[in-house]
Design an enzyme around this catalytic site. Structure first.
Site, mmCIF file in Angstrom:
data_model
loop_
_atom_site.group_PDB
_atom_site.id
_atom_site.type_symbol
_atom_site.label_atom_id
_atom_site.label_comp_id
_atom_site.label_asym_id
_atom_site.label_seq_id
_atom_site.Cartn_x
_atom_site.Cartn_y
_atom_site.Cartn_z
ATOM 1 N N GLN A 1 11.043 -22.855 28.964
ATOM 2 C CA GLN A 1 9.986 -22.143 28.241
ATOM 3 C C GLN A 1 8.759 -23.035 28.074
ATOM 4 O OE1 GLN A 1 10.099 -18.964 27.516
ATOM 5 N NE2 GLN A 1 8.253 -18.780 26.275
ATOM 6 N N ASP B 1 11.105 -18.086 37.219
ATOM 7 C CA ASP B 1 9.748 -17.905 36.694
ATOM 8 C C ASP B 1 8.733 -17.767 37.831
ATOM 9 O OD1 ASP B 1 9.245 -17.721 33.939
ATOM 10 O OD2 ASP B 1 9.689 -19.848 33.622
ATOM 11 N N LYS C 1 14.816 -12.994 25.689
ATOM 12 C CA LYS C 1 15.247 -13.123 27.087
ATOM 13 C C LYS C 1 16.775 -13.200 27.166
ATOM 14 C CE LYS C 1 10.911 -15.263 28.494
ATOM 15 N NZ LYS C 1 10.125 -16.475 28.777
#
Ligand code: GUN
Length: 285
Positions: free
Chosen positions: A97, A120, A53
């Site tokens: 994460q 997200d 990412k």
């Protein structure tokens, strides 16, 4: 003749090149888009994901920060880091994460991220916006699946789409995005008695279960579009999805479409994270 491949790598490359241009324009205006990624613990798969990412951000000229913490980090300390990033004007997107160590309440952490930085799309606010058909940040994986389906040229209006899996991160938002595109949507899951009954009637099947060979050749209609979100290892240790790829590709025939694993959904998930970060940066006035 087998189904055509939906090339997630090629689509990602095209989309990322365009994103790079948008990022450059923002940077030139003194508003370089920035993403902060937080990793807690030393799960090797998560470490690879977050590295990818951050690397994708750097390649497209976005500012990125990777914060890594020991698995013993307290929830209070993590919430304090998120609060600092919420207040940081150089950061437009915050990604913590998952999974987090068990002593940390993931829900509380997700809800602590500023709404406008929730790239997200996992917060209750973002989920509610999707549910209500309001603009907002969409979860990257189902958002990427929509782009993959779009790339086949299929008009989803009036089509029958079957989603296998009902997770908050993929299955549920996927179903809502397909509904928003005017498909007739069926959501199947572990308690669905006859999966094939549904998938055989489907024009689109999205499989997000995490179990290989969930979708087999006798379960699809020729000409359908199959999107495989799964990431598993086969007996030889090779990466594979939830779909019995060679057999299903054959059964779909020349009018059908299918995503490979790897090279399908995976690269698109990261691309859509960049899309969301840019959207968040552009929305900042
Ligand atoms: N773990 C696996 N996929 C994801 C994702 O898309 N976002 C976050 N935050 N964690 C993940």
């Amino acid at each position: 003749m087998t189904a055509q491949l939906i090339d997630g790598l090629a689509l990602s490359r095209d989309m990322r090149a365009q994103l790079g241009q948008r990022a450059a324009a923002l940077t030139a205006a003194g508003r370089r888009p920035g993403l902060a990624v937080i990793l807690v613990g030393d799960d090797p798969a998560s470490a690879v994901y977050v590295r990818n990412k951050v690397k994708a951000c750097e390649e497209q000229g976005l500012h990125s920060v990777l914060e890594r913490y020991d698995a013993t980090l307290t929830e209070a300390a993590l919430l304090a880091r998120v609060a600092a990033l919420n207040a940081d004007p150089a950061i437009h997107g915050i990604l913590v994460q998952m999974p987090l160590p068990r002593h940390i309440d993931s829900h509380r952490v997700i809800e602590s991220i500023a709404t406008e930085k929730d790239v997200d799309g996992f917060s209750v606010h973002s989920a509610g916006c999707l549910m209500a058909g309001l603009p907002g940040l969409r979860p990257a994986t189902p958002y990427g699946c929509m782009k993959l389906i779009e790339s086949t040229g299929l008009d989803l209006r009036g089509k029958h789409a079957v989603v296998i899996g009902r997770s908050n991160t993929v299955g549920k938002p996927m179903a809502l995005l397909l509904l928003q595109a005017h498909a007739t949507v069926t959501v199947c899951h572990s308690a669905t008695p006859d999966l094939a009954l549904h998938t055989r009637a489907a024009d689109v099947v999205v499989v997000a279960v995490g179990r290989r060979n969930t979708l087999r050749a006798d379960m699809v209609k020729p000409g359908a579009v199959v999107v495989d979100v799964g990431m598993n290892r086969n007996d030889e240790g090779k990466l594979c999805g939830d779909v019995d790829f060679p057999a299903v590709r054959e059964a779909l025939g020349p009018e059908g479409w299918i995503t490979p694993v790897p090279g399908g959904v995976g690269p698109m998930t990261i691309t859509m994270l960049l899309v969301n970060t840019l959207q968040a940066a552009e929305a900042r006035t």
